[in-house]
Design a protein around this motif. Structure first.
Motif, PDB file in Angstrom:
ATOM      1  N   PHE A  10       0.834  -1.202   0.000  1.00  0.00           N
ATOM      2  CA  PHE A  10       0.000   0.000   0.000  1.00  0.00           C
ATOM      3  C   PHE A  10       0.872   1.256   0.000  1.00  0.00           C
ATOM      4  O   PHE A  10       0.601   2.218  -0.724  1.00  0.00           O
ATOM      5  CB  PHE A  10      -0.912  -0.024   1.233  1.00  0.00           C
ATOM      6  CG  PHE A  10      -1.705   1.236   1.435  1.00  0.00           C
ATOM      7  CD1 PHE A  10      -2.662   1.631   0.519  1.00  0.00           C
ATOM      8  CD2 PHE A  10      -1.488   2.039   2.550  1.00  0.00           C
ATOM      9  CE1 PHE A  10      -3.394   2.809   0.706  1.00  0.00           C
ATOM     10  CE2 PHE A  10      -2.208   3.199   2.746  1.00  0.00           C
ATOM     11  CZ  PHE A  10      -3.165   3.580   1.823  1.00  0.00           C
ATOM     12  N   TYR A  11       1.960   1.252   0.781  1.00  0.00           N
ATOM     13  CA  TYR A  11       2.865   2.400   0.812  1.00  0.00           C
ATOM     14  C   TYR A  11       3.566   2.586  -0.536  1.00  0.00           C
ATOM     15  O   TYR A  11       3.794   3.725  -0.975  1.00  0.00           O
ATOM     16  CB  TYR A  11       3.898   2.237   1.926  1.00  0.00           C
ATOM     17  CG  TYR A  11       3.331   2.354   3.321  1.00  0.00           C
ATOM     18  CD1 TYR A  11       2.169   3.087   3.556  1.00  0.00           C
ATOM     19  CD2 TYR A  11       3.934   1.744   4.412  1.00  0.00           C
ATOM     20  CE1 TYR A  11       1.638   3.209   4.826  1.00  0.00           C
ATOM     21  CE2 TYR A  11       3.409   1.858   5.688  1.00  0.00           C
ATOM     22  CZ  TYR A  11       2.261   2.583   5.891  1.00  0.00           C
ATOM     23  OH  TYR A  11       1.728   2.697   7.147  1.00  0.00           O
ATOM     24  N   CYS A  12       3.920   1.478  -1.189  1.00  0.00           N
ATOM     25  CA  CYS A  12       4.517   1.571  -2.526  1.00  0.00           C
ATOM     26  C   CYS A  12       3.553   2.233  -3.501  1.00  0.00           C
ATOM     27  O   CYS A  12       3.959   3.038  -4.353  1.00  0.00           O
ATOM     28  CB  CYS A  12       4.899   0.182  -3.034  1.00  0.00           C
ATOM     29  SG  CYS A  12       6.326  -0.563  -2.231  1.00  0.00           S
ATOM     30  N   CYS A  13       2.287   1.899  -3.378  1.00  0.00           N
ATOM     31  CA  CYS A  13       1.262   2.483  -4.240  1.00  0.00           C
ATOM     32  C   CYS A  13       1.151   3.992  -3.985  1.00  0.00           C
ATOM     33  O   CYS A  13       1.036   4.787  -4.932  1.00  0.00           O
ATOM     34  CB  CYS A  13      -0.075   1.794  -3.983  1.00  0.00           C
ATOM     35  SG  CYS A  13      -1.337   2.161  -5.191  1.00  0.00           S
ATOM     36  N   ILE A  14       1.203   4.392  -2.727  1.00  0.00           N
ATOM     37  CA  ILE A  14       1.174   5.814  -2.381  1.00  0.00           C
ATOM     38  C   ILE A  14       2.372   6.533  -2.997  1.00  0.00           C
ATOM     39  O   ILE A  14       2.271   7.667  -3.490  1.00  0.00           O
ATOM     40  CB  ILE A  14       1.176   5.995  -0.851  1.00  0.00           C
ATOM     41  CG1 ILE A  14      -0.125   5.458  -0.244  1.00  0.00           C
ATOM     42  CG2 ILE A  14       1.371   7.456  -0.478  1.00  0.00           C
ATOM     43  CD1 ILE A  14      -1.336   6.278  -0.558  1.00  0.00           C
ATOM     44  N   MET A  15       3.530   5.868  -2.998  1.00  0.00           N
ATOM     45  CA  MET A  15       4.735   6.472  -3.558  1.00  0.00           C
ATOM     46  C   MET A  15       4.577   6.737  -5.052  1.00  0.00           C
ATOM     47  O   MET A  15       4.976   7.796  -5.561  1.00  0.00           O
ATOM     48  CB  MET A  15       5.930   5.544  -3.296  1.00  0.00           C
ATOM     49  CG  MET A  15       7.263   6.025  -3.840  1.00  0.00           C
ATOM     50  SD  MET A  15       7.521   5.560  -5.569  1.00  0.00           S
ATOM     51  CE  MET A  15       7.313   3.794  -5.496  1.00  0.00           C
ATOM     52  N   VAL A  16       3.991   5.789  -5.786  1.00  0.00           N
ATOM     53  CA  VAL A  16       3.778   5.966  -7.226  1.00  0.00           C
ATOM     54  C   VAL A  16       2.837   7.144  -7.473  1.00  0.00           C
ATOM     55  O   VAL A  16       3.050   7.957  -8.387  1.00  0.00           O
ATOM     56  CB  VAL A  16       3.224   4.670  -7.848  1.00  0.00           C
ATOM     57  CG1 VAL A  16       2.844   4.891  -9.310  1.00  0.00           C
ATOM     58  CG2 VAL A  16       4.247   3.548  -7.742  1.00  0.00           C
ATOM     59  N   VAL A  17       1.793   7.242  -6.665  1.00  0.00           N
ATOM     60  CA  VAL A  17       0.868   8.376  -6.792  1.00  0.00           C
ATOM     61  C   VAL A  17       1.595   9.684  -6.487  1.00  0.00           C
ATOM     62  O   VAL A  17       1.371  10.707  -7.149  1.00  0.00           O
ATOM     63  CB  VAL A  17      -0.341   8.186  -5.848  1.00  0.00           C
ATOM     64  CG1 VAL A  17      -1.224   9.422  -5.842  1.00  0.00           C
ATOM     65  CG2 VAL A  17      -1.154   6.966  -6.272  1.00  0.00           C
ATOM     66  N   PHE A  18       2.499   9.660  -5.515  1.00  0.00           N
ATOM     67  CA  PHE A  18       3.247  10.861  -5.144  1.00  0.00           C
ATOM     68  C   PHE A  18       4.097  11.366  -6.309  1.00  0.00           C
ATOM     69  O   PHE A  18       4.204  12.578  -6.548  1.00  0.00           O
ATOM     70  CB  PHE A  18       4.127  10.562  -3.932  1.00  0.00           C
ATOM     71  CG  PHE A  18       4.944  11.725  -3.455  1.00  0.00           C
ATOM     72  CD1 PHE A  18       4.373  12.714  -2.683  1.00  0.00           C
ATOM     73  CD2 PHE A  18       6.288  11.836  -3.789  1.00  0.00           C
ATOM     74  CE1 PHE A  18       5.119  13.801  -2.245  1.00  0.00           C
ATOM     75  CE2 PHE A  18       7.039  12.912  -3.358  1.00  0.00           C
ATOM     76  CZ  PHE A  18       6.451  13.898  -2.582  1.00  0.00           C
ATOM     77  N   VAL A  19       4.708  10.438  -7.050  1.00  0.00           N
ATOM     78  CA  VAL A  19       5.501  10.829  -8.222  1.00  0.00           C
ATOM     79  C   VAL A  19       4.627  11.547  -9.237  1.00  0.00           C
ATOM     80  O   VAL A  19       5.027  12.566  -9.822  1.00  0.00           O
ATOM     81  CB  VAL A  19       6.163   9.587  -8.856  1.00  0.00           C
ATOM     82  CG1 VAL A  19       6.770   9.929 -10.216  1.00  0.00           C
ATOM     83  CG2 VAL A  19       7.226   9.019  -7.931  1.00  0.00           C
ATOM     84  N   ASP A  20       3.427  11.039  -9.454  1.00  0.00           N
ATOM     85  CA  ASP A  20       2.505  11.679 -10.390  1.00  0.00           C
ATOM     86  C   ASP A  20       2.108  13.072  -9.896  1.00  0.00           C
ATOM     87  O   ASP A  20       2.000  14.026 -10.677  1.00  0.00           O
ATOM     88  CB  ASP A  20       1.264  10.793 -10.566  1.00  0.00           C
ATOM     89  CG  ASP A  20       0.381  11.258 -11.703  1.00  0.00           C
ATOM     90  OD1 ASP A  20       0.861  12.009 -12.572  1.00  0.00           O
ATOM     91  OD2 ASP A  20      -0.796  10.871 -11.736  1.00  0.00           O
ATOM     92  N   LEU A  21       1.888  13.192  -8.585  1.00  0.00           N
ATOM     93  CA  LEU A  21       1.480  14.479  -8.027  1.00  0.00           C
ATOM     94  C   LEU A  21       2.596  15.523  -8.087  1.00  0.00           C
ATOM     95  O   LEU A  21       2.321  16.726  -8.149  1.00  0.00           O
ATOM     96  CB  LEU A  21       1.037  14.298  -6.580  1.00  0.00           C
ATOM     97  CG  LEU A  21      -0.253  13.503  -6.365  1.00  0.00           C
ATOM     98  CD1 LEU A  21      -0.530  13.337  -4.887  1.00  0.00           C
ATOM     99  CD2 LEU A  21      -1.416  14.197  -7.043  1.00  0.00           C
ATOM    100  N   MET A  22       3.853  15.079  -8.070  1.00  0.00           N
ATOM    101  CA  MET A  22       4.966  16.031  -8.180  1.00  0.00           C
ATOM    102  C   MET A  22       4.858  16.827  -9.469  1.00  0.00           C
ATOM    103  O   MET A  22       5.099  18.036  -9.497  1.00  0.00           O
ATOM    104  CB  MET A  22       6.305  15.286  -8.133  1.00  0.00           C
ATOM    105  CG  MET A  22       6.721  14.811  -6.772  1.00  0.00           C
ATOM    106  SD  MET A  22       7.161  16.144  -5.630  1.00  0.00           S
ATOM    107  CE  MET A  22       8.658  16.770  -6.383  1.00  0.00           C
TER     108      MET A  22
END
Length: 697
Positions: A10-22
């Motif tokens: 789940f944390y890995c998934c949040i990280m991928v979303v964070f890259v998109d949000l950057m």
């Protein structure tokens, strides 16, 4: 919280979303000034945003399809690497020669690449849905956390991005590229598909034999724990914990079987073949009118969001807000970028609080997603309308805080709105079904700048913000209508018929709402236990009380519509006879027009008025007095005992005399001979519902 493979995934998934949000929020404050710095006009700025969003639509067609056909891990790795290339190209545009507008087209190429490889939200939610399908409450919480990331991002990213831009308008893009590269390396090493996560957590069994063995073992352990619970409170707590852990394990095992999305069927020659159950509407969510309706609402929301992103920096460039520099100068552009980042703080902070705290509290108290969306939409619409009248920087902060408040409630509800619907009708194409409304969102984000540029150029600031308000209003109306459609689709027609019958019986028998009845029953039980000296601070007493109540309520056979519930009625009749209430028993026979066979008790045990199995709690002192009376039957027959029993009976009589009118009506309903009228159509619905429940069991 234990860092299991599932939690880490789940944390890995949040990280991928964070890259998109950057690429969206860290560069948001600088996007308009940077684009105009490479020679773009206001109208051409809208082309940059539209190109990025149009390419997100293309990517959102391809990437969910690839995700469903191959793996979530592969698709997310491709997304993070593509984002790294896109952000880096955008940041390098400033170093490209301005001859033949080379810097302009380089930035445009970077924005196009960012759109093609961005938009991981539908992939992330599909991944989380598969990962957490076994627990709908946890699934709702995790999706809310992911969506709340959009609210948190502007709080930190936009102000920092705006501050960094004072050292160079292209720096936020280069920093985003570096973060995307780290995200790519992290996903390459640690990202796992759902099936691999299940195996890592020890729930990778895929055969029916393993699941059956695990279930049998769980039942054995649970039964053993139940036998030991009477020895001590500590043993009881350990047994409950063991039972809970076993339940989680079985849930994970069943989910691991579902993750394969494959069902074994026996062919005529005895060999097994693999088949995938078909989804609704021939497996394609693109043919579902309800999902299209959600998409239209998402499109209006996208238009409103991108219009705010464009109008805010253009509005702040006006002299009336008192920013540094002169109109159109580089100093003004840099100050605008910094101010846009600061304005995002109240918007994001309020939005985060209302999305993660207020929305979850309202949802837990029974507020539907439709009501939360309606409330949030009204606040968003009003706040956006207020921005058309502001003439000072302080009022801008207040109005954007109102927009954030409405967005928090609205996005918390709308992000969870399609979850149950898609999980029910498209369990094997979750990413595709999630991508359909998101594509409409990107369509709105692509069309919004074109409309925004024309409106702002031709009509000015006031009408521009009125357009934003209208878009929010249309979005709210459409998604509330979609929520009504989803609620109707999720309801089982047979269940609706059964609930209508239950409500009719509830009114005819003067019954309380079941939840209210249980609340009142809890109060009565507490009162009786205190009066009769059952000290609940003793573990032994707790075990004894629980066993007495369990013994006082013998199991009843289920209502079988094929026999008009005869076996269930017979069990009720036995309990009435055990209570010595022959008049109520005769009324039960007359009401249902049948002669009940009460030769044996529920559970095939003999019942007498004073046996432990004959005790029945009816929710009043009258019912629970049976427990106390049974215990007292073993007391020696002394004058003191007789005196105590007389006092107790006198107290019971007083309690009966103090019954309220509604309670008296409920007591009288035991002697009512009028049968509830149920039509043949309703009986058929009950039979179908009973058959469904039997198959599920």
């Amino acid at each position: 919280m234990e860092l299991t493979a599932e939690v880490f995934a789940f944390y890995c998934c949040i990280m991928v979303v964070f890259v998109d949000l950057m690429g969206q929020h860290f560069t948001m404050a600088v996007l308009v000034p940077y684009t105009m710095d490479v020679g773009a006009t206001v109208e051409e700025v809208s082309y940059f945003v539209s190109a990025n969003m149009a390419c997100r639509i293309v990517g959102n067609f391809f990437m969910p399809w690839l995700s469903d056909k191959t793996s979530r891990k592969l698709t997310m790795i491709i997304s993070t690497f593509g984002s790294f290339v896109a952000y880096t190209v955008s940041g390098m545009a400033q170093y490209v020669s301005a001859e033949n507008r080379g810097d302009f087209y380089t930035l445009l190429a970077g924005r196009i690449l960012g759109g093609l490889f961005g938009g991981t939200m539908s992939l992330a939610i599909a991944y989380i849905t598969e990962l957490t399908m076994y627990d709908m409450d946890k699934l709702k919480l995790r999706i809310t956390v992911v969506m709340a990331t959009f609210s948190v991002a502007p709080i930190a990213m936009s102000p920092i991005g705006g501050a960094v831009a004072t050292f160079g308008l292209n720096l936020p893009f280069l920093i985003s590229g570096a973060v995307a590269l780290l995200g790519f390396l992290f996903a390459l090493k640690y990202m796992k598909d759902v099936a691999d996560v299940r195996k890592a957590d020890g729930f990778g069994g895929s055969s029916e034999e393993e699941a059956a063995a695990a279930e049998g073992e769980g039942e054995g352990e649970t039964a053993g724990a139940e036998m030991e619970r009477g020895d001590s409170v500590l043993d009881g707590a350990e047994a409950a914990e063991e039972k809970s852990d076993e339940g989680d394990e079985l849930a994970h095992i069943r989910m691991s079987q579902r993750d394969g999305a494959l069902a074994e069927e026996e062919q005529e020659d005895g060999t097994a073949r693999l088949s995938r159950p078909k989804d609704r509407v021939q497996g394609s969510a693109w043919c579902d009118s309800t999902i299209w309706l959600m998409g239209l609402g998402y499109g209006c929301l996208g238009m409103a969001m991108v219009m705010i992103m464009m109008y805010l920096p253009l509005m702040l460039e006006e002299d009336k807000f008192g920013l540094a520099g002169t109109f159109g100068s580089l100093d003004r552009k840099e100050d605008v970028a910094k101010t846009v980042g600061l304005v995002a703080i109240p918007q994001g902070l309020v939005g985060f609080i209302f999305q993660t705290v207020v929305y979850m509290q309202l949802s837990s108290r029974g507020w539907s997603d439709k009501v939360c969306m309606l409330l949030g939409g009204v606040v968003m619409t009003g706040s956006a309308l207020g921005l058309s009248f502001v003439d000072s920087l302080g009022l801008v902060f207040v109005a954007m805080g109102g927009v954030g408040l409405g967005q928090g409630l609205f996005m918390g509800a709308y992000s969870n709105l399609p979850t149950s619907y898609i999980a029910k009708f498209y369990p094997h194409n979750i990413a595709e079904a999630r991508s359909v409304p998101v594509n409409f969102l990107y369509g709105g984000l692509a069309a919004g700048p074109l409309i925004a540029g024309q409106v702002y150029t031709n009509e000015g600031q006031k009408l521009s913000w009125i357009t934003v308000s209208a878009a929010f209003g249309m979005c709210t109306a459409i998604l509330c209508f979609a929520a009504t459609r989803i609620e109707a689709n999720l309801l089982d027609p047979d269940q609706v018929v059964a609930e209508e019958i239950q409500h009719r019986v509830l009114l005819e028998t003067h019954a309380q709402d079941p939840k209210l009845y249980l609340q009142n029953l809890s109060v009565d039980i507490e009162k009786i236990l205190n009066e009769r000296n059952y000290y609940l601070w003793s573990g032994r007493t707790q075990v004894i009380v629980r066993r007495l109540i369990e013994k006082a309520l013998p199991p009843l056979r289920p209502f079988d519509p094929e026999t008009n519930g005869r076996s269930h009625l017979e069990d009720l009749g036995k309990l009435l006879l055990a209570l010595g209430d022959h008049e109520a028993f005769k009324a039960l026979e007359i009401r249902h027009g049948t002669s009940l066979d009460v030769g044996a008790s529920p559970g095939n045990k003999a019942v007498t008025p004073w046996s432990v199995d004959g005790m029945c709690s009816l929710g009043t002192a009258h019912g629970l007095d049976m427990i106390g009376h049974t215990i007292r039957r073993s007391e020696p027959n002394t004058p003191e005992t007789a005196k105590c029993q007389l006092k107790r009976r006198q107290k019971l009589v007083r309690e009966k005399e103090n019954l309220t009118e509604s309670q008296g009506a409920r007591e009288a309903s035991l002697y009512d001979t009028e049968a509830t009228q149920i039509s043949e159509t309703e009986k058929q619905a009950i039979r179908r519902l009973s058959s469904k429940e039997s198959k599920q069991h």
